[in-house]
Design a protein around this motif. Sequence first.
Motif, mmCIF file in Angstrom:
data_model
loop_
_atom_site.group_PDB
_atom_site.id
_atom_site.type_symbol
_atom_site.label_atom_id
_atom_site.label_comp_id
_atom_site.label_asym_id
_atom_site.label_seq_id
_atom_site.Cartn_x
_atom_site.Cartn_y
_atom_site.Cartn_z
ATOM 1 N N UNK A 1 0.836 -1.201 0.000
ATOM 2 C CA UNK A 1 0.000 0.000 0.000
ATOM 3 C C UNK A 1 0.873 1.254 0.000
ATOM 4 N N UNK A 2 2.011 1.180 0.665
ATOM 5 C CA UNK A 2 2.927 2.331 0.697
ATOM 6 C C UNK A 2 3.421 2.655 -0.711
ATOM 7 N N UNK A 3 3.729 1.616 -1.500
ATOM 8 C CA UNK A 3 4.155 1.831 -2.885
ATOM 9 C C UNK A 3 3.040 2.467 -3.706
ATOM 10 N N UNK A 4 1.787 2.032 -3.458
ATOM 11 C CA UNK A 4 0.649 2.621 -4.169
ATOM 12 C C UNK A 4 0.520 4.103 -3.858
ATOM 13 N N UNK A 5 0.636 4.459 -2.584
ATOM 14 C CA UNK A 5 0.548 5.861 -2.179
ATOM 15 C C UNK A 5 1.682 6.657 -2.796
ATOM 16 N N UNK A 6 2.869 6.110 -2.751
ATOM 17 C CA UNK A 6 4.025 6.795 -3.342
ATOM 18 C C UNK A 6 3.812 7.020 -4.839
ATOM 19 N N UNK A 7 3.339 5.982 -5.540
ATOM 20 C CA UNK A 7 3.087 6.110 -6.985
ATOM 21 C C UNK A 7 2.009 7.155 -7.259
ATOM 22 N N UNK A 8 0.940 7.155 -6.447
ATOM 23 C CA UNK A 8 -0.109 8.154 -6.619
ATOM 24 C C UNK A 8 0.448 9.559 -6.437
ATOM 25 N N UNK A 9 1.214 9.771 -5.369
ATOM 26 C CA UNK A 9 1.767 11.097 -5.097
ATOM 27 C C UNK A 9 2.731 11.534 -6.202
ATOM 28 N N UNK A 10 3.474 10.603 -6.739
ATOM 29 C CA UNK A 10 4.374 10.917 -7.852
ATOM 30 C C UNK A 10 3.567 11.353 -9.079
#
Length: 143
Positions: free
Chosen positions: A3-12
């Motif tokens: 989920x952390x990777x998903x959030x990071x990708x979204x923010x990017x």
Amino acid sequence: MSAHDDVHNFLTEAHCVSQEDQFSLPNAEQPAVERVLHQLSAIRTIIATLDDPYTDTNSISAMETYVTGLIDPLEHFLADPPLPAHTHIPLNTTGQRGRPSDQLDLDRALLLHDLGNTWRDIATAMGVARQTLYSVRLKGKGL
């Protein structure tokens, strides 16, 4: 993928949207502004409901404030769009000899400049020469 990777990708991706869709507001086309406004509004909504243990509330609040800062001038632009370029600008007639002066919305010009637009773009949007804005500034009218 966590989920952390998903959030990071979204923010990017959100950051890319905010950087790629910058344009000169006084000369922007309304559909382009509406598209960007829709994207930024969706980003703000997602950020507001973000539940990520790796992102603290201060960071989320800062991101919401940043996106709102991008949205506000776009909403203002849509609510009160500038006149199309080279539209007839009303003239101040004084009854004296010489060409009447243009009635320019100096507050609008200052707002557009504060948003990062060049005087050249503002002059084009207002239908006057850049020199006209420069002359007004020299006369001490706030530019």
